[in-house]
Design an enzyme around this catalytic site. Structure first.
Site, PDB file in Angstrom:
ATOM      1  N   GLY A   5     -16.930   0.941 -15.109  1.00 34.07           N
ATOM      2  CA  GLY A   5     -15.682   0.221 -14.878  1.00 34.07           C
ATOM      3  C   GLY A   5     -15.640  -0.647 -13.639  1.00 34.07           C
ATOM      4  O   GLY A   5     -14.680  -0.599 -12.876  1.00 34.07           O
ATOM      5  N   THR A   6     -16.660  -1.459 -13.464  1.00 33.76           N
ATOM      6  CA  THR A   6     -16.603  -2.429 -12.357  1.00 33.76           C
ATOM      7  C   THR A   6     -17.096  -3.775 -12.846  1.00 33.76           C
ATOM      8  O   THR A   6     -18.047  -3.862 -13.620  1.00 33.76           O
ATOM      9  CB  THR A   6     -17.420  -1.966 -11.129  1.00 33.76           C
ATOM     10  OG1 THR A   6     -17.495  -3.041 -10.184  1.00 33.76           O
ATOM     11  CG2 THR A   6     -18.817  -1.500 -11.486  1.00 33.76           C
ATOM     12  N   TYR A  17       0.825  -1.215   0.000  1.00 34.17           N
ATOM     13  CA  TYR A  17       0.000   0.000   0.000  1.00 34.17           C
ATOM     14  C   TYR A  17       0.856   1.260   0.000  1.00 34.17           C
ATOM     15  O   TYR A  17       0.415   2.292  -0.524  1.00 34.17           O
ATOM     16  CB  TYR A  17      -0.994  -0.021   1.172  1.00 34.17           C
ATOM     17  CG  TYR A  17      -2.101  -1.018   0.926  1.00 34.17           C
ATOM     18  CD1 TYR A  17      -3.189  -0.683   0.122  1.00 34.17           C
ATOM     19  CD2 TYR A  17      -2.032  -2.310   1.429  1.00 34.17           C
ATOM     20  CE1 TYR A  17      -4.186  -1.607  -0.141  1.00 34.17           C
ATOM     21  CE2 TYR A  17      -3.023  -3.247   1.167  1.00 34.17           C
ATOM     22  CZ  TYR A  17      -4.096  -2.892   0.377  1.00 34.17           C
ATOM     23  OH  TYR A  17      -5.082  -3.810   0.096  1.00 34.17           O
ATOM     24  N   ARG A  57       1.251   1.795  -3.595  1.00 36.64           N
ATOM     25  CA  ARG A  57      -0.004   2.309  -4.201  1.00 36.64           C
ATOM     26  C   ARG A  57      -0.175   3.792  -3.847  1.00 36.64           C
ATOM     27  O   ARG A  57      -0.584   4.594  -4.658  1.00 36.64           O
ATOM     28  CB  ARG A  57      -1.219   1.530  -3.693  1.00 36.64           C
ATOM     29  CG  ARG A  57      -1.168   0.013  -3.841  1.00 36.64           C
ATOM     30  CD  ARG A  57      -1.502  -0.456  -5.244  1.00 36.64           C
ATOM     31  NE  ARG A  57      -0.443  -0.245  -6.197  1.00 36.64           N
ATOM     32  CZ  ARG A  57       0.715  -0.951  -6.207  1.00 36.64           C
ATOM     33  NH1 ARG A  57       0.942  -1.907  -5.364  1.00 36.64           N
ATOM     34  NH2 ARG A  57       1.621  -0.706  -7.128  1.00 36.64           N
ATOM     35  N   VAL A 101      -9.826   3.224  -4.104  1.00 32.78           N
ATOM     36  CA  VAL A 101      -9.163   3.853  -2.967  1.00 32.78           C
ATOM     37  C   VAL A 101      -8.292   5.029  -3.417  1.00 32.78           C
ATOM     38  O   VAL A 101      -7.670   5.688  -2.583  1.00 32.78           O
ATOM     39  CB  VAL A 101      -8.338   2.820  -2.160  1.00 32.78           C
ATOM     40  CG1 VAL A 101      -9.266   1.830  -1.472  1.00 32.78           C
ATOM     41  CG2 VAL A 101      -7.340   2.074  -3.046  1.00 32.78           C
ATOM     42  N   ASP A 102      -8.260   5.287  -4.721  1.00 35.10           N
ATOM     43  CA  ASP A 102      -7.512   6.466  -5.188  1.00 35.10           C
ATOM     44  C   ASP A 102      -8.361   7.727  -4.978  1.00 35.10           C
ATOM     45  O   ASP A 102      -9.533   7.655  -4.591  1.00 35.10           O
ATOM     46  CB  ASP A 102      -7.090   6.295  -6.661  1.00 35.10           C
ATOM     47  CG  ASP A 102      -8.275   6.267  -7.631  1.00 35.10           C
ATOM     48  OD1 ASP A 102      -9.116   7.187  -7.585  1.00 35.10           O
ATOM     49  OD2 ASP A 102      -8.371   5.316  -8.437  1.00 35.10           O
ATOM     50  N   HIS A 126     -14.678   1.471  -0.170  1.00 38.99           N
ATOM     51  CA  HIS A 126     -13.612   0.544   0.229  1.00 38.99           C
ATOM     52  C   HIS A 126     -12.401   1.269   0.823  1.00 38.99           C
ATOM     53  O   HIS A 126     -11.297   0.736   0.795  1.00 38.99           O
ATOM     54  CB  HIS A 126     -13.197  -0.327  -0.961  1.00 38.99           C
ATOM     55  CG  HIS A 126     -14.284  -1.264  -1.400  1.00 38.99           C
ATOM     56  ND1 HIS A 126     -14.300  -1.892  -2.624  1.00 38.99           N
ATOM     57  CD2 HIS A 126     -15.418  -1.658  -0.768  1.00 38.99           C
ATOM     58  CE1 HIS A 126     -15.396  -2.645  -2.721  1.00 38.99           C
ATOM     59  NE2 HIS A 126     -16.088  -2.504  -1.618  1.00 38.99           N
TER      60      HIS A 126
HETATM   61  N1  APR Z   1     -12.709   1.757 -18.781  1.00 35.00           N
HETATM   62  C1  APR Z   1     -13.771   1.217 -18.142  1.00 35.00           C
HETATM   63  N2  APR Z   1     -13.750   0.003 -17.602  1.00 35.00           N
HETATM   64  C2  APR Z   1     -12.623  -0.720 -17.712  1.00 35.00           C
HETATM   65  C3  APR Z   1     -11.476  -0.232 -18.362  1.00 35.00           C
HETATM   66  C4  APR Z   1     -11.542   1.079 -18.931  1.00 35.00           C
HETATM   67  N3  APR Z   1     -10.515   1.644 -19.569  1.00 35.00           N
HETATM   68  N4  APR Z   1     -10.514  -1.187 -18.303  1.00 35.00           N
HETATM   69  C5  APR Z   1     -11.042  -2.225 -17.638  1.00 35.00           C
HETATM   70  N5  APR Z   1     -12.323  -1.944 -17.287  1.00 35.00           N
HETATM   71  C6  APR Z   1     -13.280  -2.765 -16.543  1.00 35.00           C
HETATM   72  C7  APR Z   1     -13.108  -4.255 -16.658  1.00 35.00           C
HETATM   73  O1  APR Z   1     -13.732  -4.740 -17.845  1.00 35.00           O
HETATM   74  C8  APR Z   1     -13.793  -4.742 -15.401  1.00 35.00           C
HETATM   75  O2  APR Z   1     -15.181  -4.986 -15.631  1.00 35.00           O
HETATM   76  O3  APR Z   1     -13.150  -2.463 -15.185  1.00 35.00           O
HETATM   77  C9  APR Z   1     -13.626  -3.571 -14.441  1.00 35.00           C
HETATM   78  C10 APR Z   1     -12.634  -3.807 -13.347  1.00 35.00           C
HETATM   79  O4  APR Z   1     -13.111  -4.847 -12.526  1.00 35.00           O
HETATM   80  P1  APR Z   1     -12.332  -5.238 -11.214  1.00 35.00           P
HETATM   81  O5  APR Z   1     -10.875  -5.314 -11.525  1.00 35.00           O
HETATM   82  O6  APR Z   1     -13.001  -6.418 -10.646  1.00 35.00           O
HETATM   83  O7  APR Z   1     -12.520  -3.960 -10.254  1.00 35.00           O
HETATM   84  P2  APR Z   1     -13.741  -3.578  -9.340  1.00 35.00           P
HETATM   85  O8  APR Z   1     -15.033  -4.042  -9.917  1.00 35.00           O
HETATM   86  O9  APR Z   1     -13.587  -2.135  -9.027  1.00 35.00           O
HETATM   87  O10 APR Z   1     -13.411  -4.422  -8.035  1.00 35.00           O
HETATM   88  C11 APR Z   1     -14.236  -4.288  -6.929  1.00 35.00           C
HETATM   89  O11 APR Z   1     -12.833  -5.691  -5.596  1.00 35.00           O
HETATM   90  O12 APR Z   1     -10.582  -6.150  -5.320  1.00 35.00           O
HETATM   91  C12 APR Z   1     -11.704  -5.605  -4.729  1.00 35.00           C
HETATM   92  O13 APR Z   1     -11.953  -3.912  -3.129  1.00 35.00           O
HETATM   93  C13 APR Z   1     -11.491  -4.158  -4.427  1.00 35.00           C
HETATM   94  O14 APR Z   1     -12.809  -2.211  -4.938  1.00 35.00           O
HETATM   95  C14 APR Z   1     -12.345  -3.456  -5.440  1.00 35.00           C
HETATM   96  C15 APR Z   1     -13.470  -4.446  -5.650  1.00 35.00           C
END
Ligand code: APR
Length: 224
Positions: free
Chosen positions: A169-170, A53, A56, A88-89, A104
């Site tokens: 983007g999740t 961290y 990060r 967390v950014d 988070h």
């Molecule tokens: N623009 C938009 N989305 C994108 C891009 C981009 N340029 N690049 C990748 N993605 C998408 C991926 O397709 C994916 O669906 O962002 C998503 C990232 O998913 P994760 O890596 O699972 O991240 P997130 O959903 O934020 O994770 C949730 O999990 O690890 C824990 O606590 C952590 O907050 C995090 C939580």
């Protein structure tokens, strides 16, 4: 003005150069997520986790908000915007969003490893032996797997008042955050921007299969 709720995940910061969690084969910056993002991982290898961290936190000083963060901030001209982020950014804040709820935690804060309410700002590295005022080891103010999400009640209250929900983007794999979308009213339009979306367009859900920088602007144009 209408209430626009924006739920973001790691993908909104991808174009700023911060890696997402699940796009790299389950590894986060070369580590098993459970190794660096769980209480068990911290208990087993505290120095490794603190150092992870620290890196990060240092990275935050080298990255900038991207077009998606700026576009979301700009939506405040026409909407009451609440950003609920899993990230967390601090890139939403630096882009100018005024209401940001971190589900988070935040890299720029640390807390007592015993008292979760003993939180302080921290721009620098923390090491083993760095203590809170009560004498307990400091740890990142980050919600790890298996830990409660204290901001969830507030997030549900905000989401339930949304006139529009924009998700960016999740992977929608991690609960309870992924369940927030189920708290909007039945008539609320939902937009999902993600190049590899977890859902398909259906009814009031419109999926924009684009990266955040382009896709968020497309949604901004659609709702203007
Ligand atoms: N623009 C938009 N989305 C994108 C891009 C981009 N340029 N690049 C990748 N993605 C998408 C991926 O397709 C994916 O669906 O962002 C998503 C990232 O998913 P994760 O890596 O699972 O991240 P997130 O959903 O934020 O994770 C949730 O999990 O690890 C824990 O606590 C952590 O907050 C995090 C939580």
């Amino acid at each position: 003005m209408k209430n626009l709720v924006v739920l973001t995940g790691a993908g909104v910061s991808a174009e700023s150069g911060i890696n997402t969690f699940r796009d790299a084969g389950g590894l986060w910056e070369g580590h098993d997520v459970m190794e660096v993002a769980s209480p068990q991982g911290f208990a087993a290898q505290p120095e490794l986790v603190l150092d992870f961290y620290n890196k990060r936190r240092a990275q935050l000083k080298e990255v900038e908000p991207n077009a998606a963060h700026h576009c979301i901030a700009g939506l405040e001209r026409n909407y009451h915007v609440h950003v609920i982020t899993q990230n967390v950014d601090d890139l939403h804040e630096r882009a100018g969003s005024s209401q940001v709820l971190h589900l988070h935690g935040e890299l720029r804060k640390v807390r007592s490893s015993v008292n979760e309410h003993d939180i302080r700002y921290c721009e620098e590295d923390i090491h083993l032996g760095d203590l809170c005022d009560a004498g307990h080891q400091l740890r990142p103010h980050v919600v790890w797997f298996g830990e409660a999400v204290p901001a969830m009640d507030k997030a549900i209250a905000i989401t339930s008042k949304a006139d529009i929900l924009l998700i960016v983007g999740t992977s929608l794999q991690v609960y309870p955050a992924a369940g927030l979308k189920d708290f909007v009213s039945h008539s609320t339009p939902i937009y999902l921007v993600d190049p590899a979306p977890a859902l398909d367009s259906l009814g009031r859900l419109t999926v924009i299969k684009e990266k955040a920088g382009k896709g968020v602007q497309m949604v901004a144009d659609m709702i203007s």
